[in-house]
Design a protein around this motif. Structure first.
Motif, PDB file in Angstrom:
ATOM      1  N   VAL A   1      -7.550   6.132  11.507  1.00 39.73           N
ATOM      2  CA  VAL A   1      -7.685   6.151  10.043  1.00 39.73           C
ATOM      3  C   VAL A   1      -8.865   7.003   9.578  1.00 39.73           C
ATOM      4  O   VAL A   1      -8.811   7.627   8.527  1.00 39.73           O
ATOM      5  CB  VAL A   1      -7.849   4.722   9.491  1.00 39.73           C
ATOM      6  CG1 VAL A   1      -7.748   4.726   7.992  1.00 39.73           C
ATOM      7  CG2 VAL A   1      -6.788   3.826  10.063  1.00 39.73           C
TER       8      VAL A   1
ATOM      9  N   SER B   1      -2.454   9.027  -0.803  1.00 42.85           N
ATOM     10  CA  SER B   1      -2.438   7.630  -0.398  1.00 42.85           C
ATOM     11  C   SER B   1      -2.428   7.524   1.129  1.00 42.85           C
ATOM     12  O   SER B   1      -1.715   8.272   1.792  1.00 42.85           O
ATOM     13  CB  SER B   1      -1.186   6.964  -0.985  1.00 42.85           C
ATOM     14  OG  SER B   1      -1.199   5.606  -0.665  1.00 42.85           O
ATOM     15  N   GLY B   2      -3.252   6.635   1.644  1.00 40.67           N
ATOM     16  CA  GLY B   2      -3.279   6.412   3.089  1.00 40.67           C
ATOM     17  C   GLY B   2      -4.187   7.370   3.833  1.00 40.67           C
ATOM     18  O   GLY B   2      -4.256   7.343   5.063  1.00 40.67           O
TER      19      GLY B   2
ATOM     20  N   GLY C   1      -7.385   7.395   3.941  1.00 40.66           N
ATOM     21  CA  GLY C   1      -8.593   6.761   4.492  1.00 40.66           C
ATOM     22  C   GLY C   1      -9.744   6.632   3.501  1.00 40.66           C
ATOM     23  O   GLY C   1     -10.855   6.254   3.880  1.00 40.66           O
TER      24      GLY C   1
ATOM     25  N   SER D   1     -10.319   4.475   0.960  1.00 39.97           N
ATOM     26  CA  SER D   1     -10.843   3.107   0.824  1.00 39.97           C
ATOM     27  C   SER D   1     -11.537   2.673   2.102  1.00 39.97           C
ATOM     28  O   SER D   1     -12.586   2.022   2.062  1.00 39.97           O
ATOM     29  CB  SER D   1      -9.715   2.122   0.513  1.00 39.97           C
ATOM     30  OG  SER D   1      -9.181   2.392  -0.750  1.00 39.97           O
TER      31      SER D   1
ATOM     32  N   GLU E   1     -11.314   3.519  -6.836  1.00 34.92           N
ATOM     33  CA  GLU E   1     -10.273   3.552  -7.869  1.00 34.92           C
ATOM     34  C   GLU E   1     -10.491   2.478  -8.943  1.00 34.92           C
ATOM     35  O   GLU E   1      -9.615   1.649  -9.183  1.00 34.92           O
ATOM     36  CB  GLU E   1      -8.886   3.402  -7.232  1.00 34.92           C
ATOM     37  CG  GLU E   1      -8.604   4.521  -6.238  1.00 34.92           C
ATOM     38  CD  GLU E   1      -7.119   4.668  -5.930  1.00 34.92           C
ATOM     39  OE1 GLU E   1      -6.303   4.386  -6.807  1.00 34.92           O
ATOM     40  OE2 GLU E   1      -6.811   5.076  -4.805  1.00 34.92           O
TER      41      GLU E   1
HETATM   42  N1  LIG Z   1      -6.587  -3.794   7.372  1.00 37.84           N
HETATM   43  C1  LIG Z   1      -5.737  -2.841   7.759  1.00 37.84           C
HETATM   44  N2  LIG Z   1      -4.941  -3.013   8.842  1.00 37.84           N
HETATM   45  C2  LIG Z   1      -4.110  -2.039   9.263  1.00 37.84           C
HETATM   46  N3  LIG Z   1      -3.983  -0.846   8.661  1.00 37.84           N
HETATM   47  C3  LIG Z   1      -4.734  -0.608   7.578  1.00 37.84           C
HETATM   48  C4  LIG Z   1      -5.653  -1.593   7.070  1.00 37.84           C
HETATM   49  N4  LIG Z   1      -6.262  -1.072   5.973  1.00 37.84           N
HETATM   50  C5  LIG Z   1      -5.758   0.162   5.820  1.00 37.84           C
HETATM   51  N5  LIG Z   1      -4.851   0.441   6.774  1.00 37.84           N
HETATM   52  C6  LIG Z   1      -4.142   1.728   6.933  1.00 37.84           C
HETATM   53  O1  LIG Z   1      -5.115   2.732   7.079  1.00 37.84           O
HETATM   54  C7  LIG Z   1      -4.709   3.917   6.400  1.00 37.84           C
HETATM   55  C8  LIG Z   1      -5.780   4.305   5.404  1.00 37.84           C
HETATM   56  O2  LIG Z   1      -5.836   3.331   4.388  1.00 37.84           O
HETATM   57  P1  LIG Z   1      -6.795   3.440   3.148  1.00 37.84           P
HETATM   58  O3  LIG Z   1      -6.593   2.205   2.358  1.00 37.84           O
HETATM   59  O4  LIG Z   1      -8.166   3.760   3.588  1.00 37.84           O
HETATM   60  O5  LIG Z   1      -6.184   4.703   2.389  1.00 37.84           O
HETATM   61  P2  LIG Z   1      -6.485   5.252   0.935  1.00 37.84           P
HETATM   62  O6  LIG Z   1      -6.760   6.693   1.090  1.00 37.84           O
HETATM   63  O7  LIG Z   1      -7.500   4.415   0.280  1.00 37.84           O
HETATM   64  O8  LIG Z   1      -5.070   5.081   0.209  1.00 37.84           O
HETATM   65  P3  LIG Z   1      -4.719   4.716  -1.328  1.00 37.84           P
HETATM   66  O9  LIG Z   1      -4.837   5.995  -2.104  1.00 37.84           O
HETATM   67  O10 LIG Z   1      -3.291   4.257  -1.256  1.00 37.84           O
HETATM   68  O11 LIG Z   1      -5.659   3.642  -1.773  1.00 37.84           O
HETATM   69  C9  LIG Z   1      -3.360   3.607   5.782  1.00 37.84           C
HETATM   70  O12 LIG Z   1      -2.367   4.108   6.631  1.00 37.84           O
HETATM   71  C10 LIG Z   1      -3.340   2.112   5.727  1.00 37.84           C
HETATM   72  O13 LIG Z   1      -2.031   1.633   5.786  1.00 37.84           O
END
Ligand SMILES: Nc1ncnc2c1ncn2[C@@H]1O[C@H](COP(=O)(O)OP(=O)(O)OP(=O)(O)O)[C@@H](O)[C@H]1O
Ligand SMILES: [Mg+2]
Length: 245
Positions: A19, A39-40, A42, A44, A165
């Motif tokens: 991630v 989205s996804g 990383g 967050s 966000e």
């Molecule tokens: N606790 C968790 N257990 C397993 N996978 C996770 C967990 N948290 C996040 N992921 C996965 O890690 C990846 C990154 O997630 P993250 O939430 O950091 O993305 P993001 O950029 O914030 O996305 P978004 O724009 O949708 O908020 C994604 O594929 C997500 O499904």
């Protein structure tokens, strides 16, 4: 500029999923860094790692020269130095607005109730919700709740504020009232890391854009450079999608 948050070769997996891939970046004192990406990608997870709500596999993260502690009192202290505002309103539901903003000050910063109340009221005034102080969070609009969440984080006198966000769960008419507070903070020199899809905010308040895709920082540029001349195909593709909305 002095470094405040230093992320050095950080990796993070969720099971098989890689991630955060060798993330290295420095946020300097007074800097406003906007993190964008699909989205996804990383975003967050990176914020949560900086606040140690997530562990990392390897690499280091330091805040103002101190390595992130593993647990215990040191971690609580560090968390207080790093203010965080999430997408979903995460106020304490069974405490009044005022209590939401005084509790951490009393418990973590060890302020007297009187001092904490005074500071809380100043901050609630500043974010425009002082007249809601005795209400419960559920009695406030989403925009008001997010402004209380910002006041609550500021009450701890954080060194850096992380926003994940903060406006994306809000009705459109409430987005600006929250962004305005954030722009004000940026103008006052607060160090901020902001994950957002609000490109107006990114241009106006951002000093640097981090564009993430699939766990990597793909581009790092000023807003001007990034929006007018994105270098990577992934950033170009992302921008063409969001800017045509
Ligand atoms: N606790 C968790 N257990 C397993 N996978 C996770 C967990 N948290 C996040 N992921 C996965 O890690 C990846 C990154 O997630 P993250 O939430 O950091 O993305 P993001 O950029 O914030 O996305 P978004 O724009 O949708 O908020 C994604 O594929 C997500 O499904
Ligand atoms: Mg996210």
């Amino acid at each position: 500029m002095e470094p405040l948050v230093v992320v050095d070769h950080v990796n993070k997996h969720f099971g098989e999923l890689h991630v955060l891939k060798d993330i290295t970046t420095t946020v300097h004192k007074g800097e406003v860094v906007v993190v964008i990406g699909p989205s996804g990608s990383g975003k967050s997870t990176l914020c949560r790692a900086i606040n140690r709500l997530e562990t990392i596999d390897n690499g280091t993260i330091t805040i103002d020269g101190k390595k992130l502690p593993e647990e215990g009192k040191e971690l609580a202290k560090l968390r207080a130095d790093v203010g965080m505002v999430f997408q979903s309103f995460n106020l304490f539901a069974h405490k009044t607005v005022l209590e939401n903003v005084t509790l951490g000050q009393i418990n973590v910063r060890k302020r007297s109730k009187a001092d904490a109340t005074k500071r809380a009221m100043e901050l609630l005034e500043r974010v425009g919700v002082a007249n809601q102080a005795s209400k419960m969070p559920s009695q406030l609009s989403g925009g008001q709740q997010q402004r209380v969440a910002i006041a609550r984080a500021l009450a701890m006198d954080p060194k850096v504020m992380l926003f994940d966000e903060p406006t994306s769960a809000l009705d459109p008419e409430m987005i600006n009232e929250v962004l305005d507070v954030m722009v004000g903070l940026a103008e006052e020199g607060m160090t901020m890391v902001v994950v957002t899809h609000e490109m107006g905010f990114a241009r106006k308040a951002g000093q640097r854009i981090l564009f993430m895709a699939e766990g990597e920082i793909v581009e790092e540029a000023t807003p001007e450079e990034f929006f007018t001349n994105p270098k990577s195909p992934r950033a170009q593709d992302f921008l063409s999608k969001i800017l045509t909305h």
